[in-house]
Write a protein that holds these residues in place. Structure first.
Motif, short mmCIF file in Angstrom:
data_model
loop_
_atom_site.label_atom_id
_atom_site.label_comp_id
_atom_site.label_asym_id
_atom_site.label_seq_id
_atom_site.Cartn_x
_atom_site.Cartn_y
_atom_site.Cartn_z
N ARG B 127 0.81 -1.21 0.00
CA ARG B 127 0.00 0.00 0.00
C ARG B 127 0.85 1.27 0.00
O ARG B 127 1.83 1.37 0.73
CB ARG B 127 -0.85 -0.07 1.28
N GLY B 128 0.47 2.24 -0.80
CA GLY B 128 1.12 3.54 -0.78
C GLY B 128 0.76 4.26 0.50
O GLY B 128 -0.28 4.00 1.10
N GLU B 129 1.63 5.18 0.93
CA GLU B 129 1.41 5.79 2.25
C GLU B 129 1.24 7.30 2.18
O GLU B 129 1.19 7.95 3.22
CB GLU B 129 2.60 5.47 3.18
N SER B 130 1.18 7.86 0.98
CA SER B 130 1.07 9.32 0.97
C SER B 130 0.23 9.83 -0.19
O SER B 130 0.06 9.15 -1.22
CB SER B 130 2.45 9.96 0.92
N LEU B 131 -0.31 11.02 0.00
CA LEU B 131 -1.09 11.73 -1.01
C LEU B 131 -0.54 13.15 -1.06
O LEU B 131 -0.68 13.90 -0.10
CB LEU B 131 -2.57 11.75 -0.61
N ARG B 132 0.14 13.49 -2.15
CA ARG B 132 0.77 14.81 -2.23
C ARG B 132 0.47 15.47 -3.56
O ARG B 132 0.55 14.82 -4.61
CB ARG B 132 2.31 14.70 -2.12
N ALA B 133 0.15 16.76 -3.51
CA ALA B 133 0.02 17.52 -4.76
C ALA B 133 1.41 17.92 -5.24
O ALA B 133 2.37 17.88 -4.46
CB ALA B 133 -0.84 18.76 -4.52
N PHE B 134 1.53 18.25 -6.50
CA PHE B 134 2.85 18.64 -7.04
C PHE B 134 2.64 19.68 -8.14
O PHE B 134 1.59 19.75 -8.76
CB PHE B 134 3.58 17.41 -7.59
N ASP B 135 3.71 20.46 -8.36
CA ASP B 135 3.62 21.51 -9.38
C ASP B 135 4.08 21.00 -10.73
O ASP B 135 5.05 20.25 -10.82
CB ASP B 135 4.48 22.71 -8.96
N THR B 136 3.35 21.38 -11.76
CA THR B 136 3.79 21.11 -13.13
C THR B 136 3.81 22.45 -13.84
O THR B 136 3.39 23.47 -13.27
CB THR B 136 2.81 20.18 -13.86
N LYS B 137 4.27 22.44 -15.10
CA LYS B 137 4.33 23.72 -15.80
C LYS B 137 2.94 24.24 -16.14
O LYS B 137 2.77 25.39 -16.50
CB LYS B 137 5.21 23.60 -17.05
N PHE B 138 1.92 23.35 -16.02
CA PHE B 138 0.55 23.76 -16.39
C PHE B 138 -0.31 24.17 -15.19
O PHE B 138 -1.15 25.04 -15.29
CB PHE B 138 -0.17 22.61 -17.10
N ALA B 139 -0.13 23.45 -14.08
CA ALA B 139 -1.00 23.67 -12.92
C ALA B 139 -0.44 22.86 -11.76
O ALA B 139 0.43 22.01 -11.96
CB ALA B 139 -2.42 23.20 -13.22
N ARG B 140 -0.97 23.09 -10.59
CA ARG B 140 -0.65 22.20 -9.47
C ARG B 140 -1.61 21.01 -9.59
O ARG B 140 -2.81 21.17 -9.78
CB ARG B 140 -0.83 22.93 -8.15
N MET B 141 -1.05 19.80 -9.52
CA MET B 141 -1.83 18.62 -9.84
C MET B 141 -1.76 17.58 -8.71
O MET B 141 -0.95 17.67 -7.80
CB MET B 141 -1.31 17.96 -11.12
#
Lengths: 272, 283
Positions: B127-141
């Motif tokens: 099981r994965g243990e994290s949920l994180r948003a990240f920045d891209t050149k288009f938007a935060r995703m």
């Protein structure tokens, strides 16, 4: 929710299933037994749409006690579709065997006929590089109303997850000949036999119960409060339980750390 | 900023890494030649879905050659793709990568591994243990994988972390035939993507696969959903497709003005109540 289905969507799903699962194996053709009944007629219609009529090979395999009407209906369906169709009578093979066991009862004889037909289909499967299509519906599979390694044997079964009453609906949509849709379902092992007489209930009754019991997972109490007879519920529950062996692979005695199907688990479409 | 996304609604072959990699690379190349900004693939696009004991055989380290090829292509177009990830300590994850400018911008390991009905993921995957948003050149995703979407908290956390675009990679088995126009699974997902977009004032990019594995169909119907919950573009049902749509920055800005639920969302109240619940449950 209920047994009524969107037949256009179901058609698209099952035609896609046959086409993709056949092509994946690296062949283009299918063989099936055509009994003159609605289940095999429906599978022939689905297969012809999926693979093209010229890639479908039907075999009509009557025994001497089979109703001549069955053969006639099978031929009508094959002709309407333009699929290949051969009649291979199984009387001589079956009689040759039972001349050694003249006292064999109807069940043994019926099973032998079903398995004789299976060997013919699998022989042509090899001869034609074609997959054998199964024609058992969900009602029969759940009740165990079929012969293990006989009519239950196949490579792919497009109708194994649809009930008999849904087979009727889809057959209307596919244009299966009227006389095949409207006749009494029969295993046609002896003259005058009908499924509903032999089973002791109608397909409509049992499908309604199976749908609530198996698909909706209603408890015994819930089924009773929905109007199903307690005796009928018990009879059907026991039939499902007692025929479960027919729906499983043979049981393997476990001795190693990795036993086929228990802890050696791969999908059949592995690599496809 | 406005950007164009392509959803590659493909039909991966079960356990065939090399062939699937070719299929994926050619869809990426098409995206490059057509000038899109991002190409999205389904869950487990590199391996197929019902892997069972094949999981360790098709698992890739993030520095594997198959992924190196995609990393190289990501210098020309952003890519979101699903695969089986092997960690150094030999755990296997149902993972997704967001690749951009030759680098791994983000890795998401599927958190919610369904193990009920026809699903058996927890048996094979960690099981994965994290949920994180990240920045891209288009938007935060934010990246989610299939079942993750069915847990309200997962897209919520990503949106609270600032994501305005949620990408969901999926291998959703089609089931539940009835009198309805669509399968039950199709109806359910279409409600979910639209509702999630509305709740979170965020765009949803949903990429589902097609094809059959052992008689189970995957129904396709990939979608681009605007922050108002309306569908901008929808892929074919059951058939392969290559769906292209524009994500309009103006639509996001306007929706966030009309329905500022995310602005008004109270992190302190939510955190207080969740901490209380956690404390009460641990008694």
């Amino acid at each position: 929710m209920g047994l009524k289905v969107n037949t256009k969507l179901l058609r698209q799903l099952l035609v896609g299933f046959i086409r993709e699962e056949v092509y994946k194996v690296g062949v283009r053709k299918a063989v099936l037994g055509l009994s003159g009944g609605i289940d095999s007629a429906l599978v022939a219609f689905l297969a012809a749409e999926a693979l093209g009529a010229r890639n479908v090979h039907a075999f009509v395999m009557p025994y001497r006690t089979s109703s001549p009407e069955s053969e006639a209906h099978a031929l009508v369906a094959a002709e309407q579709l333009g699929i290949h169709c051969q009649v291979v009578e199984i009387t001589s093979m079956v009689e040759a065997y039972f001349s050694r066991y003249p006292d064999a009862d109807n069940m043994r004889r019926g099973n032998k006929m079903a398995r004789e037909r299976m060997t013919i289909l699998y022989d042509h499967s090899a001869a034609l590089s074609a997959l054998v299509l199964g024609t058992s519906n969900k009602t029969e599979l759940l009740l165990g109303y079929g012969t293990l390694f006989g009519d239950m044997a196949s490579a792919l079964n497009p109708i194994g997850d649809i009930y008999k009453t849904q087979v009727w609906q889809l057959s209307e949509e596919m244009g299966v000949p009227r006389e095949i849709i409207e006749k009494q379902p029969s295993a046609d092992l002896w003259a005058g036999q009908t499924d509903e007489q032999e089973l002791g209930f109608t397909y409509r009754e049992v499908d309604e119960l199976l749908y609530h019991m198996v698909d909706l997972r209603m408890s015994h109490e819930e089924l009773v409060s929905n109007g199903f007879d307690a005796g009928f519920i018990n009879t059907i529950y026991r039939k499902i339980q007692n025929s479960h062996f027919k729906r499983r692979l043979p049981v393997i005695a476990k001795v190693s750390n990795r036993t086929i199907d228990r802890d050696f688990r791969y999908s059949r479409d592995w690599g496809k | 900023m406005d950007f164009t996304v392509a959803l590659a609604q493909i039909k991966p072959k079960l356990g065939c890494l090399a062939e699937n990699c070719e299929m994926i690379c050619s869809a990426v190349e098409r995206g490059i030649s057509e000038g899109v900004g991002l190409v999205v693939f389904p869950e487990l696009a590199l391996s197929g879905y019902f892997l069972r004991d094949l999981v360790p055989e098709v698992a890739l380290r993030v520095d594997s050659p198959h992924l190196a090829r995609l990393l190289d292509l990501s210098r020309h177009v952003d890519i979101a793709v699903g695969f089986v990830e092997a960690s150094a300590d030999y755990r296997f994850f149902n993972s997704a990568l967001y690749l951009s400018e030759g680098e791994i911008r983000h890795r998401h390991r599927k958190v919610y591994l369904p193990t009920y009905g026809l699903f058996d993921e927890q048996r094979y995957f960690a099981r994965g243990e994290s949920l994180r948003a990240f920045d891209t050149k288009f938007a935060r995703m934010g990246l989610l994988i299939c079942e993750d979407m069915w847990h309200l908290s997962a897209p919520y956390v990503l949106a609270m972390d600032g994501a305005t675009t949620l990408i969901c990679l999926s291998s959703s088995p089609g089931r539940g035939i009835s009198e309805d126009e669509s399968l039950g699974s199709t109806v359910a997902w279409q409600k979910l993507t639209s509702t999630t977009a509305m709740f979170l004032n965020s765009r949803i990019i949903y990429c589902n696969r097609v094809g059959y594995e052992d008689g189970v169909n995957f129904w396709g119907g990939s979608e681009i959903v605007s922050p108002s919950g309306s569908v901008v573009a929808r892929g074919k049902i059951f058939d392969e497709d290559y769906l292209v749509g524009v994500l309009d920055e103006g639509a996001l800005r306007r929706e966030r003005i009309f329905s500022p639920m995310m602005r008004d969302e109270s992190l302190p109240i939510t955190m207080n109540e969740l901490r209380r619940i956690e404390k009460e449950r641990s008694r």
